[in-house]
Design an enzyme around this catalytic site. Sequence first.
Site, PDB file in Angstrom:
ATOM      1  CG  HIS A 136      -2.007  -1.054   1.141  1.00  0.00           C
ATOM      2  ND1 HIS A 136      -2.531  -1.536  -0.035  1.00  0.00           N
ATOM      3  CD2 HIS A 136      -2.634  -1.744   2.144  1.00  0.00           C
ATOM      4  CE1 HIS A 136      -3.436  -2.472   0.234  1.00  0.00           C
ATOM      5  NE2 HIS A 136      -3.522  -2.609   1.542  1.00  0.00           N
ATOM      6  CG  HIS A 211      -7.626  -0.766   2.632  1.00  0.00           C
ATOM      7  ND1 HIS A 211      -8.253  -1.493   3.618  1.00  0.00           N
ATOM      8  CD2 HIS A 211      -6.576  -1.520   2.222  1.00  0.00           C
ATOM      9  CE1 HIS A 211      -7.595  -2.630   3.820  1.00  0.00           C
ATOM     10  NE2 HIS A 211      -6.575  -2.668   2.976  1.00  0.00           N
ATOM     11  CD  GLU A 348      -8.335  -3.565  -0.396  1.00  0.00           C
ATOM     12  OE1 GLU A 348      -7.283  -2.901  -0.456  1.00  0.00           O
ATOM     13  OE2 GLU A 348      -8.417  -4.672   0.162  1.00  0.00           O
TER      14      GLU A 348
END
Length: 384
Positions: A136, A211, A348
């Site tokens: 991420h 997210h 996601e």
Amino acid sequence: MNIYRKMKKIPFILTIFMSVVMVSCKESDKDILPKESFEKEFEGKQISLYNLQNKNGMVCQITNYGARVVSLLVPNKDKKRTDVVLGLESIDQYLKNGEYLGAIVGRYGNRIANGKFNLNDQTYTLFKNNGPNSLHGGKKGYADVVWDAHAFTTKKGENAIELSYLSKDGEEGFPGNLQIKVTYTLTDENELKIDYWAQTDAATVINLTNHAYFNLKGAGNGDIFSHNLTLYADNFTPTNSTLIPTGKIQKVANTPMDFRTPHTIGERINENTIDLKYGLGYDHNWILNKNPGKLTLAANVSEPSTGIEMKVLTTEPAIQFYSGNFLDGKIIGKGKKQYNHRTAFCLEAQHYPDSPNHANFPSTVLKPGDTYTQSTIYQFGLMK
């Protein structure tokens, strides 16, 4: 005399009516977080909380810290609002441990193997924040920066907010100055629409996603096992033990990964298969049945106890379904509720994890002069 008696009653009746209205308003607003809890200067920029509301009473609260969805209040079968997104009550809590709750993640959402990738014959090294891998965006991704915010009303009269951020060349090891804009729009069709835009001045890789952690029973209201899930995907990408794709494309048929017809999340989550063992449950990339770039239905989730149904539409080629396996109760969320193991799920919309290291995966390279765009819609209604 009769008229006089009736007139004497009017102030009393009016008082009762006003009291009911005030109580009703107070009850309906008690689940909306106060903006004051998010007013703070951080790293020279102002953090705030923004409220989007539609004509149906649906409310979405967003902070420009991490471009995060903090609350999402949707009507349930009893015509009451349910907050379906995990979040925290103040900015101080997010700064202490916000995890990725509701955030826009990047520059590369999901994992890059060994924190390295090659682009134009040059190797780029990223921060390893997930075992041997980068996750991420690295140590400080977009979830932990303050975005510039501009709230506005669309031509349709809908509430929206545009969040922008300049990710500088070399930030977390990624090349190129990347200018990003993310727009959240709350439509009168009970949709939370997320539109992404980005441009770069040097070749780079990009994979943005949201997210948000969902629980259609309500944030913090128990596990997600009874949620019915459909994923419109014939294939997924199996992983190694660190959740990096092997590069293979595998059919979901005859596996616990097959959600082409509805299954409850809890039905097969503990089956003894290598994929579920590696993910500690579901934490995988499903390849959607779709034409590239077209906005199509990717997933459908419903929860019988509240009657809430959520559809996910996206222009992205894949979706990561994560069943909250790493939630451990250490995060205390809204209403002082613990966010325990498997009490939320994520859907996601994305390109594949580790795409820069797999030539057979759709490219995530963005070049100067090109524009990155994508859209995802979370659409809410009631089960039929």
